[in-house]
Design a protein around this motif. Structure first.
Motif, PDB file in Angstrom:
ATOM      1  N   LEU A 110       0.686  -1.154   0.192  1.00 49.78           N
ATOM      2  CA  LEU A 110      -0.172   0.029  -0.022  1.00 49.78           C
ATOM      3  C   LEU A 110       0.860   1.233  -0.145  1.00 49.78           C
ATOM      4  N   THR A 111       1.937   1.312   0.707  1.00 51.26           N
ATOM      5  CA  THR A 111       2.731   2.625   0.824  1.00 51.26           C
ATOM      6  C   THR A 111       3.444   2.494  -0.451  1.00 51.26           C
ATOM      7  N   ASN A 112       3.994   1.648  -0.967  1.00 52.55           N
ATOM      8  CA  ASN A 112       4.675   1.548  -2.407  1.00 52.55           C
ATOM      9  C   ASN A 112       3.876   2.125  -3.537  1.00 52.55           C
ATOM     10  N   HIS A 113       2.405   1.568  -3.332  1.00 58.30           N
ATOM     11  CA  HIS A 113       1.616   1.875  -4.504  1.00 58.30           C
ATOM     12  C   HIS A 113       1.162   3.544  -4.277  1.00 58.30           C
ATOM     13  N   TYR A 114       0.772   3.602  -2.734  1.00 61.32           N
ATOM     14  CA  TYR A 114       0.433   5.260  -2.680  1.00 61.32           C
ATOM     15  C   TYR A 114       1.496   6.071  -3.320  1.00 61.32           C
ATOM     16  N   ARG A 115       2.565   5.742  -2.848  1.00 59.74           N
ATOM     17  CA  ARG A 115       3.733   6.624  -3.294  1.00 59.74           C
ATOM     18  C   ARG A 115       4.063   6.754  -4.885  1.00 59.74           C
ATOM     19  N   ALA A 116       4.033   5.412  -5.547  1.00 60.11           N
ATOM     20  CA  ALA A 116       4.178   5.543  -6.772  1.00 60.11           C
ATOM     21  C   ALA A 116       3.015   6.232  -7.724  1.00 60.11           C
ATOM     22  N   ASP A 173     -10.489   4.901  -4.699  1.00 61.78           N
ATOM     23  CA  ASP A 173      -9.670   3.708  -4.468  1.00 61.78           C
ATOM     24  C   ASP A 173      -9.396   2.842  -5.799  1.00 61.78           C
ATOM     25  N   SER A 174      -9.373   1.553  -5.409  1.00 64.33           N
ATOM     26  CA  SER A 174      -8.994   0.520  -6.771  1.00 64.33           C
ATOM     27  C   SER A 174     -10.252   0.477  -7.551  1.00 64.33           C
ATOM     28  N   ILE A 175     -11.393   0.527  -7.079  1.00 65.28           N
ATOM     29  CA  ILE A 175     -12.665   0.737  -7.934  1.00 65.28           C
ATOM     30  C   ILE A 175     -12.334   1.878  -8.968  1.00 65.28           C
ATOM     31  N   THR A 176     -12.231   2.783  -8.640  1.00 66.54           N
ATOM     32  CA  THR A 176     -11.869   3.984  -9.466  1.00 66.54           C
ATOM     33  C   THR A 176     -10.631   3.803 -10.199  1.00 66.54           C
ATOM     34  N   GLU A 177      -9.512   3.415  -9.692  1.00 64.99           N
ATOM     35  CA  GLU A 177      -8.407   3.210 -10.352  1.00 64.99           C
ATOM     36  C   GLU A 177      -8.476   2.161 -11.657  1.00 64.99           C
ATOM     37  N   GLY A 178      -9.235   1.262 -11.300  1.00 65.39           N
ATOM     38  CA  GLY A 178      -9.435   0.228 -12.206  1.00 65.39           C
ATOM     39  C   GLY A 178     -10.586   0.433 -13.495  1.00 65.39           C
ATOM     40  N   GLY A 229     -14.510  11.389 -25.924  1.00 67.83           N
ATOM     41  CA  GLY A 229     -14.781  12.844 -26.211  1.00 67.83           C
ATOM     42  C   GLY A 229     -14.650  13.699 -24.996  1.00 67.83           C
ATOM     43  N   VAL A 230     -14.527  12.927 -23.748  1.00 63.51           N
ATOM     44  CA  VAL A 230     -14.584  13.725 -22.289  1.00 63.51           C
ATOM     45  C   VAL A 230     -12.956  13.610 -21.956  1.00 63.51           C
ATOM     46  N   GLU A 231     -12.365  14.629 -21.412  1.00 58.55           N
ATOM     47  CA  GLU A 231     -11.159  15.058 -20.952  1.00 58.55           C
ATOM     48  C   GLU A 231     -11.346  14.368 -19.534  1.00 58.55           C
ATOM     49  N   THR A 232     -10.653  13.359 -19.121  1.00 56.40           N
ATOM     50  CA  THR A 232     -10.658  12.528 -18.015  1.00 56.40           C
ATOM     51  C   THR A 232      -9.235  12.548 -17.361  1.00 56.40           C
ATOM     52  N   ARG A 233      -9.427  12.218 -15.995  1.00 56.67           N
ATOM     53  CA  ARG A 233      -7.872  11.946 -15.307  1.00 56.67           C
ATOM     54  C   ARG A 233      -8.337  11.002 -14.138  1.00 56.67           C
ATOM     55  N   ASN A 234      -7.387   9.920 -13.877  1.00 51.92           N
ATOM     56  CA  ASN A 234      -7.610   8.832 -12.945  1.00 51.92           C
ATOM     57  C   ASN A 234      -6.873   9.146 -11.904  1.00 51.92           C
ATOM     58  N   TYR A 235      -7.603   9.504 -10.660  1.00 57.66           N
ATOM     59  CA  TYR A 235      -6.939   9.885  -9.297  1.00 57.66           C
ATOM     60  C   TYR A 235      -7.368   8.643  -8.530  1.00 57.66           C
ATOM     61  N   GLY A 236      -7.345   7.525  -9.109  1.00 60.61           N
ATOM     62  CA  GLY A 236      -7.788   6.447  -7.974  1.00 60.61           C
ATOM     63  C   GLY A 236      -6.435   5.604  -7.306  1.00 60.61           C
ATOM     64  N   ILE A 237      -6.399   5.239  -6.257  1.00 59.60           N
ATOM     65  CA  ILE A 237      -5.419   4.532  -5.787  1.00 59.60           C
ATOM     66  C   ILE A 237      -5.731   3.330  -4.938  1.00 59.60           C
ATOM     67  N   ILE A 296     -15.400   6.682  -2.242  1.00 59.73           N
ATOM     68  CA  ILE A 296     -14.368   6.200  -1.504  1.00 59.73           C
ATOM     69  C   ILE A 296     -15.203   5.794  -0.163  1.00 59.73           C
ATOM     70  N   GLY A 297     -14.681   4.857   0.403  1.00 59.79           N
ATOM     71  CA  GLY A 297     -15.316   4.340   1.692  1.00 59.79           C
ATOM     72  C   GLY A 297     -15.095   2.811   2.040  1.00 59.79           C
ATOM     73  N   THR A 298     -15.095   1.847   0.989  1.00 57.28           N
ATOM     74  CA  THR A 298     -15.207   0.609   1.303  1.00 57.28           C
ATOM     75  C   THR A 298     -13.764   0.001   1.932  1.00 57.28           C
ATOM     76  N   ASN A 299     -12.767   0.385   1.541  1.00 59.21           N
ATOM     77  CA  ASN A 299     -11.537   0.175   2.287  1.00 59.21           C
ATOM     78  C   ASN A 299     -11.609   0.547   3.877  1.00 59.21           C
ATOM     79  N   ASP A 300     -12.244   1.732   3.906  1.00 54.95           N
ATOM     80  CA  ASP A 300     -12.174   2.362   5.253  1.00 54.95           C
ATOM     81  C   ASP A 300     -13.181   1.164   6.190  1.00 54.95           C
ATOM     82  N   LEU A 301     -13.961   0.833   5.667  1.00 47.87           N
ATOM     83  CA  LEU A 301     -14.891  -0.100   6.495  1.00 47.87           C
ATOM     84  C   LEU A 301     -14.331  -1.538   6.591  1.00 47.87           C
TER      85      LEU A 301
END
Length: 250
Positions: free
Chosen positions: A60-66, A86-91, A100-108, A135-140
């Motif tokens: 987790l620390t390595n992936h968060y850092r990367a 989280d991963s559901i967004t990152e995936g 046609g939509v400019e997007t950026r993925n900030y999922g970790i 966000i929230g599923t990993n928190d639970l």
């Protein structure tokens, strides 16, 4: 001290540029150093600190850092859609899912609300036209209460609202997963709805489209009762299409 900085101190995640000085709520001068940052662990080369709760979990620390290093290298969006979570967004391959939509993925993968509170400025710096938050599923899964999770999301939304006034933020409901999570997920979603309302954000229920048997994630869209398959993302897209394309939803 600005309200953004004050909220960040309350959240325990204030970070200050290396050249800057600040004043904490109790009047003490703060420098940008590990000792002046609560709830995080700063290492040489970190773009943003690692949340202390993540330390000890190497993947987790390595992936968060990367991932935060990737985010720091992005040029500002100056519009477009920031998908945050989280991963559901990152995936999600959001560029392909929304042509046609400019997007950026900030999922970790593995991230939680506390991680977002450390890296929230990276989203601000992107100057997105819209923000889609999940966000929230990993928190639970890590034993946090719905009340505590929603409190962190409330802080996050307040920080974004002040820094990005007029930018639509969509708080998506946490998706179902294994049945034992059902009651807490429903509790959390109610609290996220309230937090969104307090901060001028939109709460969007996507949970209902994914739940089966009253308490679990539809097996047709997952292989592990948590993450989505391509069929899951295909189901998700029409639920948020209007939000993503225009910011008008809810």
């Amino acid at each position: 001290m600005t309200r953004i900085a004050m909220l960040a101190v309350m959240a325990g995640v204030l970070t200050v540029p290396a050249h800057a000085h600040g004043v904490l709520a109790d009047g003490r001068e703060a420098l940008a150093s590990a000792s002046s940052t609560t709830g995080v662990s700063q290492s040489t080369g970190d773009v943003v600190p690692i949340p202390e709760a993540y330390v000890g979990t190497e993947w987790l620390t390595n992936h968060y850092r990367a991932r935060t290093r990737v985010f720091s290298a992005y040029a500002p969006l100056n519009g477009g859609v920031a998908f945050v979570g989280d991963s559901i967004t990152e995936g999600g391959d959001w560029t392909t899912l929304f042509p046609g939509v400019e997007t950026r993925n900030y999922g970790i993968s593995g991230d939680r609300a506390e991680g977002l509170l450390v890296r929230y400025r990276q989203v601000i710096d992107a100057k997105p036209g819209r923000i889609m938050l999940l966000i929230g599923t990993n928190d639970l899964a890590n034993g946090q209460t719905p009340e505590a999770i929603a409190g962190r999301v409330d802080q996050l939304l307040s920080l974004w609202a002040e820094a990005l006034p007029g930018t639509p933020v969509v708080v998506q409901s946490v998706l179902p997963r294994q049945p034992e999570f059902d009651a807490r997920i429903r509790d959390l979603n109610g609290r996220l709805n309230a937090a969104a309302g307090r901060n001028g954000a939109v709460f969007l229920d996507i949970h209902s489209a994914f739940v089966v048997d009253g308490d679990r994630l539809d097996p047709a869209v997952t292989g592990d009762d948590l993450h989505l398959t391509p069929a899951g993302y295909a189901r998700w897209v029409p639920l948020i299409d209007t939000c993503v394309r225009s910011g008008a939803c809810g």
